[in-house]
Design a protein around this motif. Structure first.
Motif: not given
Length: 103
Positions: A7-20, A63-66, A90-96
């Motif tokens: 919390i409070g730090q700059k991060v990079q995360v990847a995953g799939m959007i499930t709801n908007v 969509k899979n995003i980073e 936008f990425i093809d799939s969240p690798i991890d």
């Protein structure tokens, strides 16, 4: 690393959007599988809507995003405020999906 520790730090995360969910004031985007937590909430405020392609539901759903941004705590849940579309890749799939990298 645990989301609460970042919390409070700059991060990079990847995953799939499930709801908007969009209202006139905000758009809330659920990112699943990021950072060893079930979800991270991505939030776009109305003042920034013009900086994104529209409509959000078509742009983001399933969509899979980073995302790069500052991780915040909102009522005990991790969230990232999206100021512009350049924060999203936008990425093809969240690798991890459990990968989170401090940048």
């Amino acid at each position: 690393e645990n989301a609460k520790d970042a919390i409070g730090q700059k991060v990079q995360v990847a995953g799939m959007i499930t709801n908007v969910r969009q209202t006139t004031a905000t758009t809330q985007i659920m990112l699943k599988g990021a950072d060893n937590v079930k979800y991270i909430l991505l939030v776009i405020f109305e003042r920034n809507y013009s900086k994104f392609s529209m409509p959000f539901s078509e742009l983001f759903r399933n969509k899979n995003i980073e995302v790069k941004g500052y991780l915040k705590d909102y009522n005990g849940n991790p969230e990232i405020i999206l100021d512009n579309e350049q924060m999203i890749k936008f990425i093809d799939s969240p690798i991890d999906q459990n990968k989170k990298i401090k940048i």
